[in-house]
Design an enzyme around this catalytic site. Structure first.
Site: not given
Lengths: 336, 391
Positions: B295, B345
């Site tokens: 991440y 994103y």
């Protein structure tokens, strides 16, 4: 805050960078010649290859004033050259329009040229929303000056860094057209109220609960209060309804000395959010009593960076005449 | 007897929309596009869906998706909180529902217009005075102007740099590698736009020690997946992507983005919990992965994640990065879709999608002989993780 709350949306956009917009064509002799004809420019440096070869440039160059023109959208359909971003650097104008400022006039632009551009180069530019002024009233009406900064680059072969060739400051005013004479005085009054509100945008106030009221009330007394367990005597921060060590609800507080050292820090730059300064240094302070607390840092000289381990001392400052907060002054390292 | 969820459920369908800065349609529209595409990909009739899982921050309700799909027997629905920390949680929940027989066909989705409708990074959230826990908690930060996700991560990063000698350039090397993968991924926003370490260093400060190019994008788009039993997945259109492990983690001193009161703030103890659990469920270890999705909302937190999973020793992730092990052709290429820095994103769900493609062998930046892919979720918050793999 109620009336102009939407200004924060605009403030958040300031400083934003927008992607590339490419030129449709490489710099070429045909377009330069046509431009010179239309503009009445007869300098042979731009159109006569033989002459240009004898100058310090050694070759044809494009008129610097064409810089902006190379990267404009297509004439009819306003299409941008392939590879260009579809982000809209003028999005801020749409927001202003939505809030009642329908008119727009370009005010001024300043071009800076870093070097001449030669045939065959491929240009692109990127845009930054540089600033949005406070609300101003001009002869045109009442609105906001919006300044964009475009930076122009010449694309280089892979592996080489693209070269900056110039930039352009471009300013418009987005406004409500001035009212007729009989409405003018009322308009003026509105504006004054508005400016007053904009000028006093306040720091957000904390939400206070029964678990942490003592902490916030302490600042008005210039006390930094740290929650302390009345049973196991341990300290904890942030405050809670129960001791995280022995689980008693019997809690009090201890007034901290306000001395400590810098455990970590950040320096805020973007986005600019009123009323905070930019840059805005924030420290994570390890108090000598052993708990940590985040707060603003003060006492930094311009260009000076805080240092982890640096000694700090609390001070209390009141903002907007109503909110007292602890801030930590950095003690110069040589004295510590 | 294997009591864990390992090997019982599989991702059988994947659907994604395009990723953009302005989708031009509603979040519900995006969610429906991705969901229908995922069901089509799997070859499952929409009316068969009997379970849903998403993020609690997703504003598209599962009942509306169910209504539009024509589902009349929904028996399982869940939402995982804490923003990007949820990225792997819904898949884990779906696998649990399938493994226990509570549901047979679960749709997991994340749809957002996080760029065109709202943004997480404005530093201005209009937080309220009512004494709900989160309002009270943000009160320790907002009045100081300490109010963006980048700044909250920056506070951890500064201390990490101080203790372990990592530098801004090490964070930059993470960004450069992501943008390199994005440059060859046509679905990426930064397709054909690689950056150099010099670009990274020259990009403006968002919040020292983070440059602009340490921060992920903000994007519009949606991703959906269909989870069913491994046995059923084998009869469907795609190669099954086996859920070999799924875990969530909250550790000592946990807060949302501001766990600054822990003894040590250089690690991610919640990710340590996830790592330990994923390895225990799957029987796998750090040498068993060919690629990983780590991440990357902000580059600094990639480093302690590499340490949590044992790819590098504590404080040594900088050496792993400097050696280029995370890059194209490295020993553990990470974020081959370009990550959230380079592709988009979508709160980490686009990373799970890339892991699915790597296992299927259909990534545009395919790594050779992929057997197992690690996926992690948002850091600095209660988090989650997955191990996906081939049979």
């Amino acid at each position: 805050m109620a009336k102009y709350e939407w200004l924060s949306e605009i403030e958040a956009m300031v400083g934003r960078q927008y992607g590339r917009i490419y030129a449709w064509d490489r710099i070429n002799e045909a377009m330069v010649r046509q431009w010179c004809e239309i503009m009445g420019v007869d300098n042979p440096l731009y159109t006569d290859a033989e002459y240009a070869a004898t100058t310090e440039h050694g070759q044809l160059v494009a008129p610097p004033a064409m810089l902006q023109g190379w990267c404009l959208a297509g004439f009819g359909d306003k299409k941008l050259a392939p590879g260009s971003t579809d982000e809209n650097p003028y999005g801020v104008l749409e927001v202003l329009e939505k809030h009642g400022y329908p008119a727009v006039v370009a005010v001024n632009s300043n071009l800076t040229f870093d070097r001449y551009i030669t045939m065959g180069e491929k240009l692109y530019y990127t845009t930054v929303l540089d600033s949005v002024s406070e609300e101003k009233t001009t002869a045109l009406g009442t609105g906001f000056f919006v300044t964009l900064k475009m930076t122009y680059f010449s694309e280089q072969p892979e592996g080489l860094e693209d070269e900056k060739v110039g930039d352009m400051m471009f300013r418009v005013i987005k406004f409500k057209p001035a009212q007729k004479a009989d409405q003018k005085s009322e308009q003026k009054k509105d504006k004054t109220e508005v400016n007053k509100e904009a000028a006093v945008r306040k720091r957000p106030k904390p939400a206070i609960s029964d678990d942490n009221r003592f902490f916030w009330e302490g600042f008005a007394e210039n006390e930094l209060r740290i929650q302390a367990c009345n049973r196991c005597k341990k300290l904890q921060h942030p405050p809670a309804p129960v001791c995280m060590h022995c689980h008693t609800f019997d809690l009090g507080y201890q007034v901290a000395s306000g001395k400590g050292e810098l455990y970590s820090f950040v320096v805020m730059h973007y986005p600019h959010v009123a009323p905070f300064d930019s840059p805005n240094p924030i420290g994570l302070i390890e108090l000598e009593e052993g708990v940590r607390i985040p707060a603003g840092l003060i006492g930094l000289e311009e260009g000076e960076s805080p240092k982890i381990g640096q000694k700090v001392q609390v001070e209390f400052h009141t903002f907007d005449g109503e909110l007292t907060l602890p801030q930590f002054r950095l003690v110069p390292t040589k004295e510590s | 007897m294997n009591e864990s969820i390992s090997g019982k459920a599989a991702i059988a369908g994947l659907g994604v929309t395009e990723f953009s800065k302005n989708s031009g349609r509603t979040e519900l529209h995006l969610a429906m596009e991705a969901t229908l595409a995922a069901l089509e990909d799997a070859g499952i009739d929409p009316s068969e869906v009997d379970g849903f899982s998403s993020y609690s921050v997703d504003k598209v309700p599962e009942y509306e998706i169910a209504r539009l799909l024509g589902c009349d027997q929904v028996k399982f629905f869940s939402q995982v909180p804490h923003g990007g920390g949820a990225a792997c949680g819904p898949i884990m929940h779906a696998a649990m529902a399938v493994a226990t027989g509570v549901a047979k066909t679960v749709v997991v989705y994340r749809a957002m217009n996080e760029r065109s409708w709202y943004r997480f990074g404005t530093g201005d959230y209009g937080f309220a005075a009512s004494p709900f826990f989160e309002n009270v908690n943000y009160g320790y930060y907002m009045p100081h102007g300490f109010h963006t996700p980048a700044s909250w991560v920056g506070m951890f990063a500064q201390r990490y740099m101080h203790e372990f000698g990592a530098t801004s350039e090490d964070f930059g090397r993470v960004a450069v590698s992501s943008r390199d993968f994005a440059a060859t991924n046509p679905a990426a926003f930064f397709y054909q736009k690689p950056i150099t370490l010099a670009d990274h260093q020259a990009s403006k400060w968002i919040c020292e020690p983070l440059h602009l190019l340490d921060c992920c994008q903000e994007s519009d788009g949606a991703v959906a997946m269909v989870i069913t039993s491994v046995d059923r997945a084998k009869t469907l259109k795609q190669k099954p992507v086996i859920i070999k492990a799924g875990a969530q983690g909250i550790a000592e001193g946990q807060q949302i983005m501001t766990s600054y009161y822990r003894e040590d703030i250089t690690g991610l103890p919640e990710m340590d919990i996830v790592a330990k659990e994923l390895y225990a469920q799957s029987g796998l270890g750090p040498d068993d992965f060919q690629t990983a999705i780590i991440y990357d909302h902000f580059t600094p937190f990639v480093l302690p994640q590499l340490e949590a999973f044992g790819f590098a020793d504590r404080g040594k992730a900088k050496d792993f990065i400097r050696a280029g092990h995370h890059e194209r052709g490295g020993k553990l290429p990470i974020n081959t879709h370009g990550g959230q820095l380079g592709e988009a994103y979508i709160h980490g769900m686009n990373g799970v999608a890339e892991a699915v493609r790597q296992v299927r062998g259909t990534s545009v930046n395919q790594v050779d002989d992929v057997e197992n892919v690690l996926v992690t979720a948002g850091t600095g918050v209660p988090t989650s993780g997955l191990i996906l793999g081939a049979e």
